[in-house]
Design a protein around this motif. Structure first.
Motif, PDB file in Angstrom:
ATOM      1  N   THR A  34       0.851  -1.191   0.000  1.00 14.67           N
ATOM      2  CA  THR A  34       0.000   0.000   0.000  1.00 14.67           C
ATOM      3  C   THR A  34       0.884   1.237   0.000  1.00 14.67           C
ATOM      4  OG1 THR A  34      -0.100  -0.004   2.418  1.00 14.67           O
ATOM      5  CG2 THR A  34      -1.851  -1.173   1.242  1.00 14.67           C
ATOM      6  N   GLY A  35       0.291   2.355  -0.346  1.00 12.63           N
ATOM      7  CA  GLY A  35       1.044   3.594  -0.335  1.00 12.63           C
ATOM      8  C   GLY A  35       1.913   3.744  -1.560  1.00 12.63           C
ATOM      9  N   THR A  36       2.928   4.599  -1.421  1.00 15.13           N
ATOM     10  CA  THR A  36       3.829   4.897  -2.537  1.00 15.13           C
ATOM     11  C   THR A  36       4.770   3.731  -2.769  1.00 15.13           C
ATOM     12  OG1 THR A  36       3.720   7.249  -1.988  1.00 15.13           O
ATOM     13  CG2 THR A  36       5.511   6.522  -3.436  1.00 15.13           C
ATOM     14  N   LEU A  37       4.859   3.289  -4.009  1.00 13.17           N
ATOM     15  CA  LEU A  37       5.731   2.183  -4.361  1.00 13.17           C
ATOM     16  C   LEU A  37       7.075   2.693  -4.883  1.00 13.17           C
ATOM     17  CD1 LEU A  37       3.129  -0.094  -6.220  1.00 13.17           C
ATOM     18  CD2 LEU A  37       3.897  -0.256  -3.836  1.00 13.17           C
ATOM     19  N   PRO A  38       8.153   1.949  -4.635  1.00 17.43           N
ATOM     20  CA  PRO A  38       9.457   2.348  -5.186  1.00 17.43           C
ATOM     21  C   PRO A  38       9.496   2.116  -6.690  1.00 17.43           C
ATOM     22  CG  PRO A  38       9.645   0.236  -4.081  1.00 17.43           C
ATOM     23  CD  PRO A  38       8.248   0.722  -3.811  1.00 17.43           C
ATOM     24  N   ALA A  39      10.513   2.681  -7.307  1.00 18.02           N
ATOM     25  CA  ALA A  39      10.647   2.538  -8.759  1.00 18.02           C
ATOM     26  C   ALA A  39      11.027   1.128  -9.147  1.00 18.02           C
ATOM     27  CB  ALA A  39      11.678   3.524  -9.294  1.00 18.02           C
TER      28      ALA A  39
END
Length: 202
Positions: A149-154
């Motif tokens: 959940t939330g912001t995922l890494p590249a």
């Protein structure tokens, strides 16, 4: 010769004046004339000697018992007990220094009991569960799969709470094929967190 044997007649030169001395006499000497030589020896000579010694001691030329004038030290190296000339002795060779052994801190073995979270952010069904199974097969005892959940890494990343878990994260990385490791306590959960944005086995 007596007067009877004198062959010449008496004349005016033979008459003796009543005022003339009848023998050789010396005038009596005074007491000072008898004692002044002793006074010179006992008083004047010591005074002169004291003055000479005092003068020489002030100028530094007074000889000492060792034979050298006062205030002049014997040159170094001339006495029997003088130290040997340093130039005559060869310097001692430098002691061979032991080789410096570089020591590395003992590597902390991976902790297989650390909680590991496998989070699926790739949208591939069952990816977190199959990845967690790989870690369990490698010996990890506390592995839990879940959705990210939330912001995922590249790219897929392994997060750890501190550098103390670096060796544990290295084992997770080699097991799954995820090379990126970051120290991020806010995203590492209770120990190690693996966020997958792609399938490592693809």
């Amino acid at each position: 010769m007596s007067k009877a044997d004198y062959p010449y007649p008496e004349d005016e030169f033979d008459a003796i004046s009543p005022d003339a001395p009848t023998g050789v006499h010396r005038a009596p000497r005074s007491a000072w004339s008898r004692w002044w030589p002793f006074v010179v020896v006992l008083v004047v000579v010591p005074a002169l000697a004291y003055g000479v010694v005092t003068y020489l001691s002030r100028t530094g030329d007074l000889p000492l018992a060792g034979g050298s004038p006062q205030g002049q030290e014997e040159p170094a190296g001339t006495g029997e007990d003088a130290a040997e000339d340093p130039g005559d002795t060869e310097p001692a060779p430098d002691a061979e220094e032991p080789p410096v052994v570089e020591t590395t801190p003992a590597q902390v073995p991976p902790d297989l009991t650390v909680p590991v979270s496998v989070l699926n952010g790739a949208g591939i069904g069952g990816l977190a569960r199959t990845t967690a199974a790989e870690l369990t097969a490698a010996g990890f005892t506390d592995v839990s799969p879940d959705d990210a959940t939330g912001t995922l890494p590249a790219q897929s990343t392994i997060y750890i709470t501190s550098e103390d878990l670096r060796t544990t994260a290295d084992l997770v990385a080699t097991t799954l094929g995820v090379p990126t490791i970051e120290v991020a306590p806010d995203r590492a959960g209770d120990g190690v967190s693996v966020v997958l944005v792609t399938d490592p086995d693809a």
